[in-house]
Scaffold this motif. Structure first.
Motif, PDB file in Angstrom:
ATOM      1  N   GLY A 253       0.810  -1.213   0.000  1.00 19.44           N
ATOM      2  CA  GLY A 253       0.000   0.000   0.000  1.00 19.44           C
ATOM      3  C   GLY A 253       0.839   1.257   0.000  1.00 19.44           C
ATOM      4  N   ALA A 254       2.078   1.156   0.492  1.00 17.14           N
ATOM      5  CA  ALA A 254       2.982   2.312   0.509  1.00 17.14           C
ATOM      6  C   ALA A 254       4.398   1.835   0.786  1.00 17.14           C
ATOM      7  N   ILE A 255       5.371   2.617   0.298  1.00 20.52           N
ATOM      8  CA  ILE A 255       6.766   2.409   0.650  1.00 20.52           C
ATOM      9  C   ILE A 255       7.316   3.711   1.218  1.00 20.52           C
ATOM     10  N   SER A 256       8.305   3.606   2.079  1.00 18.79           N
ATOM     11  CA  SER A 256       8.966   4.776   2.647  1.00 18.79           C
ATOM     12  C   SER A 256      10.439   4.744   2.276  1.00 18.79           C
ATOM     13  N   ILE A 257      10.905   5.835   1.700  1.00 19.56           N
ATOM     14  CA  ILE A 257      12.310   5.992   1.342  1.00 19.56           C
ATOM     15  C   ILE A 257      12.962   6.871   2.394  1.00 19.56           C
ATOM     16  N   LEU A 258      14.143   6.475   2.868  1.00 23.82           N
ATOM     17  CA  LEU A 258      14.840   7.202   3.925  1.00 23.82           C
ATOM     18  C   LEU A 258      16.038   7.940   3.340  1.00 23.82           C
ATOM     19  N   ILE A 268       2.698   6.538  -1.871  1.00 20.41           N
ATOM     20  CA  ILE A 268       1.469   5.769  -1.744  1.00 20.41           C
ATOM     21  C   ILE A 268       1.272   4.962  -3.023  1.00 20.41           C
ATOM     22  N   LEU A 269       1.117   3.661  -2.881  1.00 13.27           N
ATOM     23  CA  LEU A 269       0.931   2.776  -4.030  1.00 13.27           C
ATOM     24  C   LEU A 269      -0.543   2.440  -4.158  1.00 13.27           C
ATOM     25  N   VAL A 342      14.874   1.661   1.808  1.00  9.95           N
ATOM     26  CA  VAL A 342      13.460   1.679   1.448  1.00  9.95           C
ATOM     27  C   VAL A 342      12.738   0.633   2.274  1.00  9.95           C
ATOM     28  N   ARG A 343      11.602   1.033   2.851  1.00  7.45           N
ATOM     29  CA  ARG A 343      10.812   0.120   3.683  1.00  7.45           C
ATOM     30  C   ARG A 343       9.386   0.051   3.163  1.00  7.45           C
TER      31      ARG A 343
END
Length: 359
Positions: A253-258, A268-269, A342-343
Motif C-alpha cells: 500500500g505504501a513504501i517509505s524511502i529514507l 502511496i501505491l 526503502v521500507r
C-alpha cells in the motif's frame, strides 16, 4: 536498487544515481511525447495520434542520455542492422533542451488515455529529424512545468475508490529494506515541485512506477536459453530489491524511502500496472521479438492475470504518488539517491482493482 526516467515517452530509459521526488514524478520524466500526424487530406490539418512503443516498436531504436551541465539531453537513433548500408549503421543524434523556452513554441492540445493537456510543439526542425527516422510525419511536444494531465479512474489517492477505501495495515520496522545501487548522473531539483497535486506528465497513469528485482528475476526464470529479462522494458522509475517473494508488491500500500536517518518520504501505491505487448519488443531490431524475446507477455498471461479490474491482462508493478509526512499528497521535492533505505510501510489485505476509463 535502480532509478530511471524517460525524457521522451516510449524511448529508451535513462538510469540515474540520484534524483528528486516531486508530486508529478521525477524531474524530466516523460515531459516529451511523440505524435504521428495523420494526413486527413491535402487541405486539412493532420490529426495527432499518440505514439507509444506498444504500437510503434521502432521507438525502441532510440536511446536517450541526459547532460545536466548544460541542461540538455541527447537522442540517438540506431537503425536496425538490416538497414545498414555498406557497413555504415546510419546512426544519428539530436541534442535537445530539457526545459525548452516555451515563449517561441506553438501551443497544441493533445491527449493520452483520455486525459488531455496543453503542450508545446517543439518546432519544424526537430519534427523533421524525427520524421526522417520514422519515415512519416511526426510532432514532438513538450509539457512545461505547470502543465499536467488529469489522473482518471481510481488511480489517485484522493479518488472516491482510491487508497482511502483500501483495507490495509501499517508495517513496522521489521519490513524489508532495500538500497538503490546504481551509479550515473545526479538530477537537479526542478521547479516541478510547485505544481498541484494529482497531475501527471506523459506517464500513463501515475507519477511513479515501482517494481522489484525479485519479480524481474522470476520473469528471467521463465525464459530459456539464457535469455535475461530487461527491466527497462517494464518502464519503472524505481526498482527495489529485498522482497521475500516475487510479486509480493501486489499487496503493497505504501513504501517509505529514507534519504537520511531523520525522516522518511512515503510513496502511496494505489493500483497495479497492467501490462501489454511492449514487453516483447526487440530493441535491436525495433520489432516484436522472435524466440524468447517475444514471449514475455505470453508467459506472464499464464498466472499474472490477478487484477479483477483488468482480468484479461497480466500485472507487473505498482503505480504510486508522493505523500508528505502527514500522509497527504506532498508538494515539496525530496532528494533520494543510490544507497537510501526503502521500507514497505503499508500492506493491503487484498489486491487492488484497477480502473481507468477506456483502458
Amino acid at each position: 536498487m535502480k532509478l530511471y526516467i524517460y525524457p521522451i515517452k516510449s524511448l529508451r530509459a535513462v538510469p540515474l544515481s540520484s534524483t528528486v521526488l516531486t508530486p508529478v514524478g521525477l524531474p524530466h520524466d516523460r515531459r516529451f511525447m511523440l505524435f504521428k500526424i495523420e494526413q486527413d487530406g491535402p487541405q486539412k490539418k493532420g490529426k495527432l495520434s499518440r505514439m507509444t512503443v506498444t504500437f510503434f516498436p521502432q521507438m525502441g531504436l532510440f536511446t536517450q542520455e541526459v547532460h545536466l551541465s548544460d541542461g540538455k539531453f541527447t537522442v540517438t537513433y540506431t537503425p536496425p542492422p538490416a538497414d545498414a548500408r555498406d557497413g555504415v549503421s546510419g546512426q544519428k543524434t539530436l541534442r535537445l533542451p530539457l526545459e525548452p523556452a516555451i515563449d517561441i513554441l506553438e501551443e497544441v492540445d493533445v491527449s493520452l488515455h483520455g486525459s488531455g493537456a496543453s503542450a508545446m510543439n517543439m518546432g519544424k526542425e526537430i519534427n523533421k529529424w524525427f520524421s526522417s527516422c520514422f519515415g512519416w510525419d511526426v510532432m514532438l511536444v513538450y509539457l512545461p512545468p505547470g502543465h499536467t494531465r488529469r489522473v482518471l479512474g481510481n488511480l489517485a489517492p484522493n479518488s472516491v475508490n482510491g487508497v482511502d477505501n483500501q483495507k490495509s495495515i501499517n508495517v513496522g520496522q521489521s519490513s524489508w529494506l532495500s538500497k538503490f545501487s546504481n551509479y550515473v548522473p545526479n538530477m537537479l531539483q526542478s521547479n516541478e515541485t510547485k505544481e498541484k497535486d494529482e497531475g501527471i506528465t506523459f506517464a500513463d497513469c501515475a507519477p511513479y512506477l515501482v517494481v522489484t528485482q525479485e519479480s524481474i528475476d522470476d520473469v528471467t526464470a521463465r525464459l530459456v536459453d539464457g535469455e535475461q529479462a530487461d527491466v527497462t522494458k517494464f518502464r519503472p522509475n524505481l526498482v527495489l530489491e529485498g522482497a521475500d517473494l516475487a510479486y509480493e508488491e501486489d499487496y503493497w500500500g505504501a513504501i517509505s524511502i529514507l534519504p537520511d536517518s531523520d525522516h522518511a518520504v512515503e510513496i502511496i501505491l494505489t493500483q497495479n500496472c497492467i501490462r501489454c505487448q511492449s514487453l516483447d519488443i526487440d530493441y535491436t531490431t525495433g520489432t516484436f521479438g522472435k524466440g524468447e524475446t517475444g514471449t514475455v507477455l505470453k508467459k506472464l498471461m499464464r498466472d499474472r492475470r490477478v487484477d479483477e479490474g483488468k482480468k484479461y491482462s497480466p500485472v507487473f508493478g505498482r503505480y504510486g504518488f508522493l505523500a508528505d509526512k502527514e500522509g497527504s499528497l506532498g508538494m515539496r521535492g525530496e532528494r533520494i539517491m543510490v544507497g537510501n533505505e526503502v521500507r514497505v510501510s503499508k500492506m493491503n489485505e487484498e489486491r487492488t482493482k484497477f480502473y481507468w476509463p477506456g483502458l
